[in-house]
Write a protein that holds these residues in place. Sequence first.
Motif, PDB file in Angstrom:
ATOM      1  N   PHE A  70      -6.110   0.457   7.696  1.00  0.00           N
ATOM      2  CA  PHE A  70      -5.266   0.254   6.507  1.00  0.00           C
ATOM      3  C   PHE A  70      -4.143  -0.723   6.846  1.00  0.00           C
ATOM      4  O   PHE A  70      -3.673  -0.782   7.988  1.00  0.00           O
ATOM      5  CB  PHE A  70      -4.700   1.569   5.962  1.00  0.00           C
ATOM      6  CG  PHE A  70      -3.786   2.320   6.903  1.00  0.00           C
ATOM      7  CD1 PHE A  70      -2.459   1.939   7.084  1.00  0.00           C
ATOM      8  CD2 PHE A  70      -4.245   3.443   7.583  1.00  0.00           C
ATOM      9  CE1 PHE A  70      -1.615   2.626   7.935  1.00  0.00           C
ATOM     10  CE2 PHE A  70      -3.403   4.156   8.441  1.00  0.00           C
ATOM     11  CZ  PHE A  70      -2.093   3.737   8.615  1.00  0.00           C
ATOM     12  N   GLU A  71      -3.736  -1.496   5.848  1.00  0.00           N
ATOM     13  CA  GLU A  71      -2.559  -2.363   5.936  1.00  0.00           C
ATOM     14  C   GLU A  71      -1.749  -2.142   4.665  1.00  0.00           C
ATOM     15  O   GLU A  71      -2.192  -2.486   3.572  1.00  0.00           O
ATOM     16  CB  GLU A  71      -2.955  -3.836   6.075  1.00  0.00           C
ATOM     17  CG  GLU A  71      -3.690  -4.147   7.366  1.00  0.00           C
ATOM     18  CD  GLU A  71      -3.934  -5.636   7.552  1.00  0.00           C
ATOM     19  OE1 GLU A  71      -3.056  -6.324   8.097  1.00  0.00           O
ATOM     20  OE2 GLU A  71      -5.010  -6.119   7.139  1.00  0.00           O
ATOM     21  N   LEU A  72      -0.563  -1.566   4.814  1.00  0.00           N
ATOM     22  CA  LEU A  72       0.242  -1.179   3.659  1.00  0.00           C
ATOM     23  C   LEU A  72       1.521  -2.009   3.611  1.00  0.00           C
ATOM     24  O   LEU A  72       2.327  -1.976   4.553  1.00  0.00           O
ATOM     25  CB  LEU A  72       0.606   0.309   3.744  1.00  0.00           C
ATOM     26  CG  LEU A  72      -0.553   1.286   3.933  1.00  0.00           C
ATOM     27  CD1 LEU A  72      -0.032   2.712   3.953  1.00  0.00           C
ATOM     28  CD2 LEU A  72      -1.595   1.107   2.846  1.00  0.00           C
ATOM     29  N   ARG A 123       3.841   8.615   4.036  1.00  0.00           N
ATOM     30  CA  ARG A 123       4.088   9.121   2.683  1.00  0.00           C
ATOM     31  C   ARG A 123       5.590   9.095   2.394  1.00  0.00           C
ATOM     32  O   ARG A 123       6.028   8.748   1.293  1.00  0.00           O
ATOM     33  CB  ARG A 123       3.526  10.536   2.542  1.00  0.00           C
ATOM     34  CG  ARG A 123       3.613  11.099   1.125  1.00  0.00           C
ATOM     35  CD  ARG A 123       2.901  12.432   1.016  1.00  0.00           C
ATOM     36  NE  ARG A 123       1.438  12.261   0.997  1.00  0.00           N
ATOM     37  CZ  ARG A 123       0.629  12.586   1.973  1.00  0.00           C
ATOM     38  NH1 ARG A 123       1.110  13.108   3.090  1.00  0.00           N
ATOM     39  NH2 ARG A 123      -0.670  12.395   1.873  1.00  0.00           N
ATOM     40  N   TYR A 124       6.394   9.455   3.399  1.00  0.00           N
ATOM     41  CA  TYR A 124       7.847   9.366   3.232  1.00  0.00           C
ATOM     42  C   TYR A 124       8.293   7.912   3.103  1.00  0.00           C
ATOM     43  O   TYR A 124       9.106   7.572   2.229  1.00  0.00           O
ATOM     44  CB  TYR A 124       8.572  10.024   4.407  1.00  0.00           C
ATOM     45  CG  TYR A 124      10.056   9.782   4.342  1.00  0.00           C
ATOM     46  CD1 TYR A 124      10.860  10.523   3.482  1.00  0.00           C
ATOM     47  CD2 TYR A 124      10.650   8.764   5.086  1.00  0.00           C
ATOM     48  CE1 TYR A 124      12.227  10.263   3.371  1.00  0.00           C
ATOM     49  CE2 TYR A 124      11.999   8.495   4.986  1.00  0.00           C
ATOM     50  CZ  TYR A 124      12.777   9.244   4.120  1.00  0.00           C
ATOM     51  OH  TYR A 124      14.119   8.973   4.008  1.00  0.00           O
ATOM     52  N   VAL A 125       7.784   7.037   3.960  1.00  0.00           N
ATOM     53  CA  VAL A 125       8.173   5.620   3.939  1.00  0.00           C
ATOM     54  C   VAL A 125       7.939   4.999   2.565  1.00  0.00           C
ATOM     55  O   VAL A 125       8.776   4.255   2.041  1.00  0.00           O
ATOM     56  CB  VAL A 125       7.393   4.842   5.020  1.00  0.00           C
ATOM     57  CG1 VAL A 125       7.506   3.330   4.808  1.00  0.00           C
ATOM     58  CG2 VAL A 125       7.899   5.214   6.414  1.00  0.00           C
ATOM     59  N   ALA A 126       6.780   5.298   1.968  1.00  0.00           N
ATOM     60  CA  ALA A 126       6.424   4.696   0.689  1.00  0.00           C
ATOM     61  C   ALA A 126       7.087   5.366  -0.504  1.00  0.00           C
ATOM     62  O   ALA A 126       7.107   4.805  -1.604  1.00  0.00           O
ATOM     63  CB  ALA A 126       4.905   4.723   0.502  1.00  0.00           C
ATOM     64  N   ARG A 150       3.359   1.374  -4.662  1.00  0.00           N
ATOM     65  CA  ARG A 150       3.448   2.732  -4.115  1.00  0.00           C
ATOM     66  C   ARG A 150       2.179   3.519  -4.427  1.00  0.00           C
ATOM     67  O   ARG A 150       1.615   4.193  -3.553  1.00  0.00           O
ATOM     68  CB  ARG A 150       4.672   3.449  -4.686  1.00  0.00           C
ATOM     69  CG  ARG A 150       4.784   4.898  -4.188  1.00  0.00           C
ATOM     70  CD  ARG A 150       6.019   5.596  -4.752  1.00  0.00           C
ATOM     71  NE  ARG A 150       7.225   4.944  -4.289  1.00  0.00           N
ATOM     72  CZ  ARG A 150       8.012   4.172  -5.034  1.00  0.00           C
ATOM     73  NH1 ARG A 150       7.711   3.963  -6.313  1.00  0.00           N
ATOM     74  NH2 ARG A 150       9.087   3.620  -4.530  1.00  0.00           N
ATOM     75  N   GLU A 151       1.723   3.447  -5.657  1.00  0.00           N
ATOM     76  CA  GLU A 151       0.510   4.166  -6.040  1.00  0.00           C
ATOM     77  C   GLU A 151      -0.693   3.683  -5.233  1.00  0.00           C
ATOM     78  O   GLU A 151      -1.524   4.486  -4.790  1.00  0.00           O
ATOM     79  CB  GLU A 151       0.254   3.967  -7.538  1.00  0.00           C
ATOM     80  CG  GLU A 151      -0.946   4.731  -8.076  1.00  0.00           C
ATOM     81  CD  GLU A 151      -1.122   4.549  -9.571  1.00  0.00           C
ATOM     82  OE1 GLU A 151      -2.194   4.934 -10.081  1.00  0.00           O
ATOM     83  OE2 GLU A 151      -0.201   4.029 -10.224  1.00  0.00           O
TER      84      GLU A 151
END
Length: 361
Positions: free
Chosen positions: A114-116, A322-325, A347-348
């Motif tokens: 993954f790359e977010l 999840r916290y970061v986003a 975010r979604e």
Amino acid sequence: MAAGIGAVAVAGVVVFVATYVPPNERGGDGAPGSDLSGSLVGAGASSQQAAMQGWTAGYTVVQPGVTVDYDPVGSGGGREQFLAGGIDFAGSDAPLDDDELAEAARRCGEAGVFELPNYIAPIAVVHNVPGVDDLALSPATLAAVFAGAVPRWDDPAIAADNPGVALPPTTITPVHRSDESGTTENFTEYLAAAGGAAWPHEPDGEWPLEGGEAAQGNSGVVAAVAGGEGTIGYADLSQAGDLGVARIGVGGEFVAPTAEAAAAVVENSAVLEGRGEYDFALELARTTSGSGQYPIVLVSYHVGCVEYEDAATAELVADFLRYVASEEGQAAAAEVAGSAPVSDALREQAMTAIDAIRGAS
């Protein structure tokens, strides 16, 4: 620990705790009745350093049993350590290239990588020019300055961008990164896209020219610019300090780097095609002419495996990201780093990847 609505001060950082829900309160989305414990190790982009301090401080409030260590070695070093299996996640100011994607497939297996895009910030063109507080630079002039084709600050090309400004005859000293850097890759990508013939070089994480002055990391570039006279460099806006910051030509105006102007460019950018299901790397709109958009923008990614060999590591990675986003995580980063919070759409999108992170069965 409950994540109620409110604000908590942690190490001088205001952390908003409103939407992140720890595993013990998710009704089956985590380990019921228990907080998490353990440690995560990440490394990579120095641009994320200030934001990471905000994230780790805020996350400690909601998950005091988890330690997150992040080494700002630079994007290249972070990707290298992640691909070698030495860390749990990487921070990178540039997407993985084709060779790195192949290496990631070997480390992460069929589930993929993954790359977010969790950190959005302008790259500021910082300068130390005697007597000049407000500096404007068109894309071609900026490219020519860093290419070494404009030797002095009173050059006609700079004067044309700054009518009425008393420019000194000081020699220009461009400062660039000495280490492989996603900030450099983003900056040279902009110069290649917008600078025209003034920048005949391909985008690269390593500075492509001889000459000028080299410095390690964003902080090193800022220190070198501050310590010289007639110097100019590029760095994450959060680290610009008291240096002069140039406005950059976009369409018919000169735009200052702000979180809002950076976010506007990202909103007009598309996801790169042909990558994995949870790979959300972006093709940034470098040549935008939209009013109020600042195209020298850095999108810094968190890179990891969708499937980890160790289930506990997978749970920690997912929970931290999840916290970061989350809204409060993005607020914590914005408070200390001046970054632009990700949009609800980004975010979604990120949450689809985070929810997919798992341990090997």
